[in-house]
Write an enzyme that holds these catalytic residues in place. Structure first.
Site, PDB file in Angstrom:
ATOM      1  N   ILE A 203      42.088  39.043  38.037  1.00  0.00           N
ATOM      2  CA  ILE A 203      41.932  39.233  39.329  1.00  0.00           C
ATOM      3  C   ILE A 203      43.257  38.590  39.930  1.00  0.00           C
ATOM      4  CG2 ILE A 203      40.341  38.928  41.416  1.00  0.00           C
ATOM      5  CD1 ILE A 203      38.734  39.974  39.204  1.00  0.00           C
ATOM      6  N   LYS A 237      41.628  22.092  38.421  1.00  0.00           N
ATOM      7  CA  LYS A 237      41.621  21.653  39.844  1.00  0.00           C
ATOM      8  C   LYS A 237      42.557  20.502  40.402  1.00  0.00           C
ATOM      9  CE  LYS A 237      36.982  23.799  39.180  1.00  0.00           C
ATOM     10  NZ  LYS A 237      35.762  23.352  38.550  1.00  0.00           N
ATOM     11  N   GLU A 288      32.278  31.555  35.025  1.00  0.00           N
ATOM     12  CA  GLU A 288      31.381  30.675  34.019  1.00  0.00           C
ATOM     13  C   GLU A 288      30.376  29.862  34.680  1.00  0.00           C
ATOM     14  OE1 GLU A 288      33.230  27.319  31.906  1.00  0.00           O
ATOM     15  OE2 GLU A 288      34.734  27.082  33.435  1.00  0.00           O
ATOM     16  N   ARG A 292      26.782  20.608  33.795  1.00  0.00           N
ATOM     17  CA  ARG A 292      27.056  19.161  33.922  1.00  0.00           C
ATOM     18  C   ARG A 292      27.387  18.704  35.345  1.00  0.00           C
ATOM     19  NH1 ARG A 292      32.699  19.380  34.921  1.00  0.00           N
ATOM     20  NH2 ARG A 292      33.683  20.821  33.725  1.00  0.00           N
ATOM     21  N   VAL A 295      33.604  16.976  38.734  1.00  0.00           N
ATOM     22  CA  VAL A 295      34.450  15.974  39.259  1.00  0.00           C
ATOM     23  C   VAL A 295      34.128  15.999  40.742  1.00  0.00           C
ATOM     24  CG1 VAL A 295      36.856  15.571  39.482  1.00  0.00           C
ATOM     25  CG2 VAL A 295      35.974  16.125  37.267  1.00  0.00           C
ATOM     26  N   ARG A 338      42.419  14.886  44.077  1.00  0.00           N
ATOM     27  CA  ARG A 338      42.356  13.686  42.619  1.00  0.00           C
ATOM     28  C   ARG A 338      43.463  13.106  42.531  1.00  0.00           C
ATOM     29  NH1 ARG A 338      39.490  17.976  37.761  1.00  0.00           N
ATOM     30  NH2 ARG A 338      38.172  18.878  39.276  1.00  0.00           N
TER      31      ARG A 338
HETATM   32  P1  ADP Z   1      35.588  20.207  37.005  1.00  0.00           P
HETATM   33  O1  ADP Z   1      35.051  21.753  36.778  1.00  0.00           O
HETATM   34  O2  ADP Z   1      34.403  19.264  36.987  1.00  0.00           O
HETATM   35  O3  ADP Z   1      36.495  20.132  37.776  1.00  0.00           O
HETATM   36  P2  ADP Z   1      37.456  19.934  34.726  1.00  0.00           P
HETATM   37  O4  ADP Z   1      37.679  21.346  34.384  1.00  0.00           O
HETATM   38  O5  ADP Z   1      38.376  19.523  35.453  1.00  0.00           O
HETATM   39  O6  ADP Z   1      36.099  20.040  35.395  1.00  0.00           O
HETATM   40  O7  ADP Z   1      36.728  19.137  33.699  1.00  0.00           O
HETATM   41  C1  ADP Z   1      36.500  17.709  33.700  1.00  0.00           C
HETATM   42  C2  ADP Z   1      36.741  16.662  32.708  1.00  0.00           C
HETATM   43  O8  ADP Z   1      36.218  17.375  31.560  1.00  0.00           O
HETATM   44  C3  ADP Z   1      38.481  16.729  32.630  1.00  0.00           C
HETATM   45  O9  ADP Z   1      38.558  15.532  32.134  1.00  0.00           O
HETATM   46  C4  ADP Z   1      38.661  17.879  31.516  1.00  0.00           C
HETATM   47  O10 ADP Z   1      39.846  17.752  30.900  1.00  0.00           O
HETATM   48  C5  ADP Z   1      37.356  17.487  30.631  1.00  0.00           C
HETATM   49  N1  ADP Z   1      36.660  18.810  29.981  1.00  0.00           N
HETATM   50  C6  ADP Z   1      36.252  19.954  30.591  1.00  0.00           C
HETATM   51  N2  ADP Z   1      35.954  20.840  29.675  1.00  0.00           N
HETATM   52  C7  ADP Z   1      36.171  20.328  28.373  1.00  0.00           C
HETATM   53  C8  ADP Z   1      36.042  20.826  27.277  1.00  0.00           C
HETATM   54  N3  ADP Z   1      35.250  22.102  26.944  1.00  0.00           N
HETATM   55  N4  ADP Z   1      36.532  20.076  26.248  1.00  0.00           N
HETATM   56  C9  ADP Z   1      36.976  18.975  26.479  1.00  0.00           C
HETATM   57  N5  ADP Z   1      37.361  18.398  27.799  1.00  0.00           N
HETATM   58  C10 ADP Z   1      36.763  18.943  28.632  1.00  0.00           C
HETATM   59  P1  ADP Z   2      37.734  26.636  31.959  1.00  0.00           P
HETATM   60  O1  ADP Z   2      36.319  26.745  31.366  1.00  0.00           O
HETATM   61  O2  ADP Z   2      38.921  25.896  31.424  1.00  0.00           O
HETATM   62  O3  ADP Z   2      37.285  25.762  33.489  1.00  0.00           O
HETATM   63  P2  ADP Z   2      37.633  29.158  33.716  1.00  0.00           P
HETATM   64  O4  ADP Z   2      37.219  30.416  33.004  1.00  0.00           O
HETATM   65  O5  ADP Z   2      36.811  28.437  34.655  1.00  0.00           O
HETATM   66  O6  ADP Z   2      37.923  28.268  32.602  1.00  0.00           O
HETATM   67  O7  ADP Z   2      39.234  29.394  34.457  1.00  0.00           O
HETATM   68  C1  ADP Z   2      39.850  28.333  34.803  1.00  0.00           C
HETATM   69  C2  ADP Z   2      40.724  28.913  36.205  1.00  0.00           C
HETATM   70  O8  ADP Z   2      41.367  29.973  35.820  1.00  0.00           O
HETATM   71  C3  ADP Z   2      39.883  29.496  37.251  1.00  0.00           C
HETATM   72  O9  ADP Z   2      39.252  28.401  38.115  1.00  0.00           O
HETATM   73  C4  ADP Z   2      40.799  30.403  37.961  1.00  0.00           C
HETATM   74  O10 ADP Z   2      41.652  29.790  38.762  1.00  0.00           O
HETATM   75  C5  ADP Z   2      41.699  30.972  36.575  1.00  0.00           C
HETATM   76  N1  ADP Z   2      41.169  32.247  36.257  1.00  0.00           N
HETATM   77  C6  ADP Z   2      40.095  32.232  35.428  1.00  0.00           C
HETATM   78  N2  ADP Z   2      39.735  33.501  34.997  1.00  0.00           N
HETATM   79  C7  ADP Z   2      40.710  34.306  35.870  1.00  0.00           C
HETATM   80  C8  ADP Z   2      40.596  35.833  36.123  1.00  0.00           C
HETATM   81  N3  ADP Z   2      40.155  36.713  35.377  1.00  0.00           N
HETATM   82  N4  ADP Z   2      41.537  36.346  36.878  1.00  0.00           N
HETATM   83  C9  ADP Z   2      42.251  35.225  37.770  1.00  0.00           C
HETATM   84  N5  ADP Z   2      42.265  34.027  37.415  1.00  0.00           N
HETATM   85  C10 ADP Z   2      41.311  33.527  36.373  1.00  0.00           C
HETATM   86 MG    MG Z   3      35.979  26.859  34.981  1.00  0.00          MG
END
Ligand code: ADP
Ligand code: ADP
Ligand code: MG
Length: 457
Positions: A203, A237, A288, A292, A295, A338
C-alpha cells in the site's frame, strides 16, 4: 485469587508491570540475567531471581528456568510483557500445564494469530477487510509470480512468523521476486525459526493505525480507540499518538467495529491490538494482530483513562471487564516518544554504557516509563529502548508543545540517545500538520543525509 505474579521480562515494561501489581495489592517477583543484576526491575521488585547468563536464549527465553522461578517463589501467575516469550503459544501452554495463570490470551489464540498468513485468512472469513495478497503462505516462486501479477507490483514478501519489523522485503518487478523471496525466507528462518512467507500488495504511503482492544473470558470485548504509529524506521515504530491525525468519528466507529469482530472471530481474551493500514481514501485493511500488551499502550491509557495492565490482571483472573463500550470516550491528545540508547548520526547504532547523569522531565500531563537511573550501566545484550516519554494535553498542538519542552528537558549523559532526533521530528512541519505517513521518516532521514552532503559535512 492471585497473590503473587512473576514478571518474565526486563526494562521499562517490567517496571510498569511491577507498579500495576503493587496497585492491585499483588506481590511481584522479577527475573534477571547475570547482566541485569543492577537493573531497575531486579532492584525494586519484592523478590528477584537470577535465571541465567546474559544471552536471552539462556535467560529471558529460558522456559524451564522461568517455570522453576514461579515454583520456587510460589508465584501462581506470570506476566510476559512484550517481546521475549509474550507471543509464544508453547510457553503459554507450559504455564497452564504447570498450574500458572498466563496473563495473556489462550495458547490457541496466540498460535492462530502469530501465524500472520493464517490470521489474515481467518479475518477475511470474518468479514474484516484485509490487504490484498496471497491466501495463506506461498509455496513456490511460480505461485508468487502468479499472485504478484494479479495484485500488481510493488508487493511485499513477509514472514508468517514475523515481528519487530523483520522479515519484510519489497519487490518492485518480477525479476526481483526470486532473489527477494529467498532473502526473506533466510531472514525469517534466522530470526523466527520458520521460513514460511506470504505475499501482500504494497500500500503506497499508508498510515499505520491500530485499534487497542481488551476482552474478558465471558466474551465482552471493548475497543479503546486508535493509535497512529506511522512514524517508523525500518518498519519499527518510533513515535505514536492518539487520536490519529486522520481520524473521523465514522472511520473510528468502523475500525473499532472491525477490530471487535476480528477479536471475537478467534475467541480472543486479554489485551490485544489489531493493526490496520489506512490509505489516502480512508480505506482500512487488516495487517496483523498483536496478542500482548504493546510498547505504545500508555497513549491509549491516557486518552481513555483505562489502565490496561490492571485490566489484564483482572481478566486473567476470570473477572468481567469493569466497563462497557459505552463508557469509553477518547479525551484530549497523547503522544509517545520512544527514547533509545542509540546514535542517530551513526545509523542508529546502539549505545550501551554508563549513565553519568540523568534528568527526567515532569509536571502535569507528562509520564515517563523508564528503566534507567543515574549511575546505571546499560548492558549491550538487549533492546536499546530505555524509556518512553508520554505527554497528554487537551489538543494535538498543545500536546506537541508539551512534548517539545519535555524532550528539551530530558537529559541523559554518558551514552548517546535519540532525544535530539525526536525533538527534530516533533518540530517538523509535516508532523505538525499531521500529514505524515509510514514513508515519512525514511525520506526525512535521506533528506538530512543529502543536506549534510550539500553542506560539505
Ligand atoms: P509494538 O507493536 O508493541 O510497538 P514492537 O514491534 O516494537 O511492538 O515490538 C516490541 C518488542 O518486542 C521489541 O523489543 C521488538 O524487538 C520485540 N519483538 C516483537 N516481535 C518480536 C518477535 N516476533 N520476535 C522477537 N522479538 C519481537
Ligand atoms: P511486524 O509483525 O514486524 O510488526 P507488520 O506486518 O505489522 O510487521 O508490518 C510492519 C510495518 O511495515 C507496518 O507497520 C507498516 O508500516 C509496514 N507495512 C507492512 N505491510 C505493508 C503493506 N502491505 N504496505 C505498506 N506498508 C506495509
Ligand atoms: Mg506489526
Amino acid at each position: 485469587m492471585l497473590k503473587k505474579v512473576l514478571i518474565a521480562n526486563r526494562g521499562e515494561i517490567a517496571v510498569r508491570i511491577i507498579r500495576a501489581c503493587r496497585e492491585a495489592g499483588l506481590q511481584c517477583v522479577t527475573v534477571y540475567s547475570t547482566a541485569d543484576r543492577t537493573a531497575l526491575h531486579a532492584e525494586i521488585a519484592d523478590e528477584s531471581v537470577c535465571i541465567g547468563p546474559p544471552s536471552v536464549q539462556d535467560s529471558y527465553l529460558n522456559m524451564n528456568a522461568l517455570i522453576s522461578a514461579c515454583q520456587n517463589t510460589g508465584a501462581t501467575a506470570l506476566h510476559p510483557g512484550f517481546g521475549f516469550l509474550s507471543e509464544s503459544a508453547e510457553f503459554a501452554q507450559l504455564c497452564i500445564d504447570n498450574g500458572i495463570t498466563f496473563i495473556g490470551p489462550s495458547p490457541e489464540s496466540i498460535s492462530m494469530l502469530g501465524d500472520k498468513a493464517r490470521a489474515k485468512e481467518t479475518m477475511k472469513a470474518a468479514g474484516v477487510p484485509v490487504i490484498p495478497g496471497s491466501d495463506g503462505a506461498i509455496s513456490s516462486v511460480e505461485e508468487a509470480k502468479k499472485i504478484a501479477a494479479e495484485i500488481g507490483y510493488p508487493v511485499l514478501v513477509k514472514a508468517s512468523a514475523g515481528g519487530g519489523g523483520r522479515g519484510i522485503r519489497r519487490i518492485d518487478r518480477e525479476d526481483q521476486l526470486e532473489e527477494q523471496m529467498s532473502v526473506a525466507k533466510e531472514e525469517a528462518k534466522l530470526f523466527f525459526g520458520n521460513d514460511e512467507v506470504y505475499l501482500e500488495k504494497l500500500i503506497v504511503g499508508p498510515h499505520h493505525v491500530e485499534i487497542q482492544i481488551i476482552a474478558d473470558q465471558m466474551g465482552n470485548t471493548v475497543a479503546l480507540g486508535e493509535r497512529d504509529c506511522s512514524m517508523q524506521r525500518r518498519n519499527q515504530k518510533v513515535l505514536e499518538e492518539s487520536p490519529s491525525p486522520l481520524m473521523t468519528p465514522e472511520l473510528r466507529k468502523a475500525m473499532q467495529e472491525a477490530a471487535v469482530r476480528a477479536a471475537k472471530a478467534c475467541g480472543y481474551y486479554n489485551a490485544g491490538t489489531i493493526e490496520f493500514l489506512v490509505d489516502d481514501d480512508r480505506n482500512f485493511y487488516f495487517m496483523e494482530m498483536n496478542t500482548r500488551i504493546q510498547v505504545e499502550h500508555p497513549v491509549t491509557e491516557w486518552v481513555t483513562g483505562v489502565d490496561l495492565v490492571q485490566t489484564q490482571l483482572l481478566v486473567a483472573q476470570g473477572k468481567p471487564l469493569p466497563f462497557t463500550q459505552e463508557d469509553i470516550q477518547v479525551r484530549g491528545h497523547a503522544i509517545e516518544c520512544r527514547i533509545n540508547a542509540e546514535n542517530p548520526e551513526q545509523g542508529f547504532r546502539p549505545s550501551p554504557g554508563k549513565i553519568r547523569s540523568l534528568h527526567i522531565p515532569g509536571g502535569p500531563g507528562i509520564r515517563v516509563d523508564s528503566a534507567v537511573y543515574q549511575g546505571y550501566t546499560i548492558p549491550p545484550y538487549y533492546d536499546s529502548m530505555i524509556a518512553k516519554l508520554i505527554v497528554h494535553a487537551p489538543t494535538r498542538s498543545q500536546a506537541i508543545m508539551k512534548m517539545r519542552w519535555a524532550l528539551a528537558e530530558f537529559i541523559v549523559d554518558g551514552i548517546d540517545s535519540n532525544i535530539d532526533f525526536q525533538l527534530r521530528l516533533i518540530k517538523n512541519k509535516d508532523f505538525e500538520a499531521g500529514t505524515y505517513d509510514n514513508t515519512f521518516l525514511e525520506k526525512f532521514l535521506a533528506d538530512s543525509k543529502n543536506g549534510e552532503k550539500e553542506n560539505g559535512k
